[in-house]
Motif scaffolding. Structure first.
Motif, PDB file in Angstrom:
ATOM      1  N   TYR A 271      -9.186  25.845   0.678  1.00 42.49           N
ATOM      2  CA  TYR A 271      -9.666  25.729  -0.874  1.00 42.49           C
ATOM      3  C   TYR A 271     -10.169  26.901  -1.607  1.00 42.49           C
ATOM      4  CZ  TYR A 271     -10.262  20.970   1.080  1.00 42.49           C
ATOM      5  OH  TYR A 271      -9.910  19.810   1.717  1.00 42.49           O
ATOM      6  N   ILE A 272      -9.848  26.862  -2.977  1.00 47.58           N
ATOM      7  CA  ILE A 272     -10.368  27.922  -3.617  1.00 47.58           C
ATOM      8  C   ILE A 272     -11.494  27.241  -4.702  1.00 47.58           C
ATOM      9  CG2 ILE A 272     -10.033  29.735  -5.691  1.00 47.58           C
ATOM     10  CD1 ILE A 272      -7.151  29.933  -4.259  1.00 47.58           C
ATOM     11  N   ALA A 273     -12.615  27.512  -4.590  1.00 40.75           N
ATOM     12  CA  ALA A 273     -13.640  27.183  -5.593  1.00 40.75           C
ATOM     13  C   ALA A 273     -14.205  28.240  -6.371  1.00 40.75           C
ATOM     14  CB  ALA A 273     -15.069  26.801  -4.644  1.00 40.75           C
ATOM     15  N   HIS A 274     -14.255  27.807  -7.592  1.00 37.29           N
ATOM     16  CA  HIS A 274     -14.418  28.771  -8.640  1.00 37.29           C
ATOM     17  C   HIS A 274     -15.152  28.201  -9.819  1.00 37.29           C
ATOM     18  CE1 HIS A 274     -11.079  27.625 -11.771  1.00 37.29           C
ATOM     19  NE2 HIS A 274     -10.522  27.119 -10.533  1.00 37.29           N
ATOM     20  N   ASP A 275     -15.795  29.408 -10.509  1.00 32.44           N
ATOM     21  CA  ASP A 275     -16.323  28.871 -12.028  1.00 32.44           C
ATOM     22  C   ASP A 275     -15.633  29.308 -13.064  1.00 32.44           C
ATOM     23  OD1 ASP A 275     -16.568  31.572 -11.805  1.00 32.44           O
ATOM     24  OD2 ASP A 275     -18.714  31.836 -11.897  1.00 32.44           O
ATOM     25  N   GLY A 276     -14.420  29.759 -12.775  1.00 27.02           N
ATOM     26  CA  GLY A 276     -13.324  29.946 -13.843  1.00 27.02           C
ATOM     27  C   GLY A 276     -13.144  31.523 -13.987  1.00 27.02           C
ATOM     28  N   ASP A 277     -13.922  32.453 -13.560  1.00 25.17           N
ATOM     29  CA  ASP A 277     -13.953  33.787 -13.128  1.00 25.17           C
ATOM     30  C   ASP A 277     -13.960  34.269 -11.793  1.00 25.17           C
ATOM     31  OD1 ASP A 277     -13.951  34.341 -15.980  1.00 25.17           O
ATOM     32  OD2 ASP A 277     -16.066  33.615 -16.036  1.00 25.17           O
ATOM     33  N   VAL A 278     -14.965  33.786 -11.036  1.00 22.42           N
ATOM     34  CA  VAL A 278     -15.167  34.103  -9.614  1.00 22.42           C
ATOM     35  C   VAL A 278     -14.762  33.139  -8.424  1.00 22.42           C
ATOM     36  CG1 VAL A 278     -16.804  35.344  -8.115  1.00 22.42           C
ATOM     37  CG2 VAL A 278     -16.826  35.850 -10.472  1.00 22.42           C
ATOM     38  N   ALA A 279     -14.266  33.490  -7.406  1.00 18.25           N
ATOM     39  CA  ALA A 279     -13.682  32.426  -6.416  1.00 18.25           C
ATOM     40  C   ALA A 279     -14.197  32.533  -5.059  1.00 18.25           C
ATOM     41  CB  ALA A 279     -12.176  32.583  -6.543  1.00 18.25           C
TER      42      ALA A 279
ATOM     43  N   GLU B 177      -4.092  34.513  -9.179  1.00 15.19           N
ATOM     44  CA  GLU B 177      -3.704  35.155 -10.167  1.00 15.19           C
ATOM     45  C   GLU B 177      -3.208  34.396 -11.318  1.00 15.19           C
ATOM     46  OE1 GLU B 177       0.380  37.881 -11.186  1.00 15.19           O
ATOM     47  OE2 GLU B 177      -0.144  37.339  -9.029  1.00 15.19           O
ATOM     48  N   GLU B 178      -3.002  33.174 -11.220  1.00 15.22           N
ATOM     49  CA  GLU B 178      -2.524  32.018 -11.919  1.00 15.22           C
ATOM     50  C   GLU B 178      -3.986  31.868 -12.824  1.00 15.22           C
ATOM     51  OE1 GLU B 178      -1.461  27.416 -12.264  1.00 15.22           O
ATOM     52  OE2 GLU B 178      -1.367  28.485 -10.521  1.00 15.22           O
ATOM     53  N   HIS B 179      -4.958  31.910 -12.417  1.00 14.89           N
ATOM     54  CA  HIS B 179      -6.366  31.354 -12.841  1.00 14.89           C
ATOM     55  C   HIS B 179      -7.122  32.593 -13.419  1.00 14.89           C
ATOM     56  CE1 HIS B 179      -5.999  27.043 -12.223  1.00 14.89           C
ATOM     57  NE2 HIS B 179      -5.386  27.485 -11.192  1.00 14.89           N
ATOM     58  N   GLY B 180      -6.660  33.739 -12.965  1.00 14.55           N
ATOM     59  CA  GLY B 180      -7.481  34.990 -13.451  1.00 14.55           C
ATOM     60  C   GLY B 180      -8.753  35.133 -12.533  1.00 14.55           C
ATOM     61  N   LEU B 181      -8.688  34.845 -11.307  1.00 16.39           N
ATOM     62  CA  LEU B 181      -9.755  34.918 -10.450  1.00 16.39           C
ATOM     63  C   LEU B 181     -10.063  35.985  -9.667  1.00 16.39           C
ATOM     64  CD1 LEU B 181      -9.704  31.006  -9.265  1.00 16.39           C
ATOM     65  CD2 LEU B 181     -11.079  31.993 -11.277  1.00 16.39           C
ATOM     66  N   ARG B 182     -11.253  36.326  -9.622  1.00 15.16           N
ATOM     67  CA  ARG B 182     -11.701  37.538  -8.312  1.00 15.16           C
ATOM     68  C   ARG B 182     -12.103  36.740  -7.236  1.00 15.16           C
ATOM     69  NH1 ARG B 182     -16.526  40.099  -7.137  1.00 15.16           N
ATOM     70  NH2 ARG B 182     -17.723  39.189  -8.981  1.00 15.16           N
ATOM     71  N   CYS B 183     -11.641  37.016  -6.095  1.00 14.31           N
ATOM     72  CA  CYS B 183     -12.077  36.448  -4.985  1.00 14.31           C
ATOM     73  C   CYS B 183     -13.295  37.427  -4.693  1.00 14.31           C
ATOM     74  CB  CYS B 183     -11.117  36.636  -3.747  1.00 14.31           C
ATOM     75  SG  CYS B 183     -11.675  36.087  -2.329  1.00 14.31           S
ATOM     76  N   ALA B 184     -14.492  36.679  -4.657  1.00 15.42           N
ATOM     77  CA  ALA B 184     -15.817  37.318  -4.164  1.00 15.42           C
ATOM     78  C   ALA B 184     -16.359  36.978  -2.703  1.00 15.42           C
ATOM     79  CB  ALA B 184     -16.887  36.721  -5.282  1.00 15.42           C
ATOM     80  N   LEU B 185     -15.920  35.794  -2.232  1.00 16.52           N
ATOM     81  CA  LEU B 185     -16.423  35.391  -1.186  1.00 16.52           C
ATOM     82  C   LEU B 185     -15.137  34.623  -0.270  1.00 16.52           C
ATOM     83  CD1 LEU B 185     -19.733  34.073  -1.435  1.00 16.52           C
ATOM     84  CD2 LEU B 185     -19.255  36.284  -0.555  1.00 16.52           C
ATOM     85  N   VAL B 186     -14.962  35.047   1.157  1.00 16.37           N
ATOM     86  CA  VAL B 186     -14.207  34.068   1.848  1.00 16.37           C
ATOM     87  C   VAL B 186     -14.903  33.944   3.036  1.00 16.37           C
ATOM     88  CG1 VAL B 186     -12.196  34.471   3.350  1.00 16.37           C
ATOM     89  CG2 VAL B 186     -12.022  35.823   1.508  1.00 16.37           C
ATOM     90  N   VAL B 187     -14.698  32.450   3.264  1.00 14.26           N
ATOM     91  CA  VAL B 187     -15.780  31.647   4.175  1.00 14.26           C
ATOM     92  C   VAL B 187     -15.037  30.994   5.218  1.00 14.26           C
ATOM     93  CG1 VAL B 187     -17.621  31.378   2.238  1.00 14.26           C
ATOM     94  CG2 VAL B 187     -16.124  29.740   2.821  1.00 14.26           C
TER      95      VAL B 187
END
Length: 453
Positions: free
Chosen positions: A18-26, A43-53
């Protein structure tokens, strides 16, 4: 801001990332090793991956989480209680982290593993989501015999209490996102599948929530546990080490002479074509494992671990698809690949084939006064529910070490749908047995009155 969740399905292993995000950060949850799928969505959603869990040290696949965190610079959340060989953000029950506008809270949910965590993700607007890994699944829970078979009852009781803890701490509208439960052998009980669920839905259907008696739940779940792939024993070791990046570049080409040498030396040369084509004609000494949903599960289950594997496919796309499945279970590089039909890769005297029949053909053979020897390669639990009287039984996953138990003469091989029987037939043919492949559904045997169920 509200919470959005992108689902990455790995149907071949019955798992979801899963990729959970707020529109900017994932926040990326339980990623598989082929990270191009994750990176494409980011890339498609323009997201920065901040955490991997990681919800747990996985048993059924090699994680891509360590590599993704390294590549993106994201924090890597792994249970503090897990003994791992790499640096990570060690989290325990109740610990919280932030990713953009999202808050992530770790919840201890032991049962599938001792150190299992679920993660509740909270946004400023809308209901939360809980990523439950191998704890609460859709309709059931993750299996509880992988840590130590001798501790299965203990772990099952922990699993029951973990599911009830989640249901007790979260409201009905909280979305539930398990990693397992979509065909994975890490599932147990009456896993429901489906595209979505909530805590409210699980209260009305989940085995651990509708059964109020813990003893009854434990007895039922343990009774339903079945065999699981042997390669699972290797996954935890790799995941604790911090798996290296994958290499999905094309394998070394293998010409017909080298292919012949590898077959003669007893190496694993695996034909990816469909089971009908393989039965009709194949290069003698190869093993037929049709490329599809169950390819890596059964190849990984059967192959002596560490044995080099050469792939034979009709196209480079087939080989690439097989490679992608194999890296997920830690078979990192094929020893090579050959492209083409059997007639293009071998001489006519090297081409084999065997009859492909149905249960109706079996009835006809008996009506002619014949008495075919039937070999059932289903699991023990399947056979316990019903069988063809007089049939021999060797589960597919035990066949290689039990070839000496196969009765003499011609064997008519069946399973539940034809897929496992096709692999068994190829193994028997490779070992020099006379085989008839029953490419039919077991329901047909029932309808013909051949079975005890």
């Amino acid at each position: 801001m509200s919470l959005s969740v992108e689902v990455i399905e790995t149907s071949e292993l019955g798992d979801r990332s899963y990729i959970a995000h707020d529109g900017d950060v994932a926040i990326v949850v339980d990623p598989q090793r082929d990270l191009d799928r994750v990176e494409s969505i980011l890339e498609e959603h323009g997201l920065r991956c901040a955490l991997v869990v990681e919800t747990h040290i996985h048993n059924d696949y090699v994680t891509g989480g360590y590599d993704l965190a390294r590549r993106t610079g994201a924090g890597y959340l792994v249970a503090a209680a897990d003994d791992v060989a790499f640096n990570r953000d060690a989290v325990s029950d109740g610990d919280e982290r932030t990713a953009g506008s999202l808050t992530v809270r770790a919840v201890a949910t032991p049962g599938h593993t001792d150190t299992h965590l679920s993660y509740v993700v909270i946004a400023s607007d809308g209901p939360p989501a809980v990523f439950t890994g191998g704890s609460m699944l859709f309709g059931s829970v993750g299996r509880t015999d992988l840590v130590d078979p001798a501790r299965t009852e203990e772990m099952t009781r922990a699993q029951y209490r973990s599911a009830r803890r989640l249901a007790g701490e979260l409201d009905d509208d909280a979305a539930v996102y398990p990693t397992h439960g979509f065909g994975s052998f890490c599932s147990s009980g009456s896993s429901a599948g489906g595209d979505a669920s909530t805590i409210g839905q699980e209260r009305s259907r989940n085995d651990a929530l509708v059964e109020d008696d813990e003893d009854s739940f434990v007895e039922t779940l343990i009774a339903g546990l079945t065999a699981y792939p042997s390669y699972y024993v290797h996954m935890g070791v790799r995941n604790r080490e911090g798996p290296a990046p994958v290499d999905l570049s094309s394998p070394e080409p293998v010409d017909p002479d080298e292919l012949r040498n590898r077959i003669k030396s007893g190496e694993w040369v695996v034909d990816l074509r469909d089971r009908v084509a393989y039965a009709s004609e194949h290069i003698g000494g190869t093993i037929g494992v049709a490329l599809g949903q169950q390819f890596s599960t059964y190849l990984g289950w059967l192959i002596p671990w560490g044995t080099p594997v050469t792939l034979v496919g009709e196209s480079q796309d087939d080989v690439a698809a097989a490679q992608r499945q194999l890296v997920r279970i830690g078979i990192d590089r094929p020893a090579g690949a050959a492209l083409g039909a059997p007639g293009e890769l071998a001489t006519p005297h090297e081409i084999h084939g065997y009859p492909r029949s149905s249960f109706a053909d079996l009835v006809s053979a008996r009506e002619r006064g014949e008495d075919p020897m039937i070999l059932d390669v289903r699991r023990d639990d399947e056979r316990a529910a019903g069988l063809i009287p007089g049939s021999a039984h060797i589960p597919l996953h035990s066949l290689l070490e039990s070839l000496h138990e196969v009765p003499a003469g011609q064997s008519w091989v069946h399973c539940a749908s034809g897929f496992r029987a096709s692999i068994a037939a190829s193994l028997l043919d490779r070992a020099g047995y006379d085989v008839v492949y029953i490419d039919d559904d077991y329901d047909a045997a029932r309808s013909l009155g051949l079975t005890t169920d």
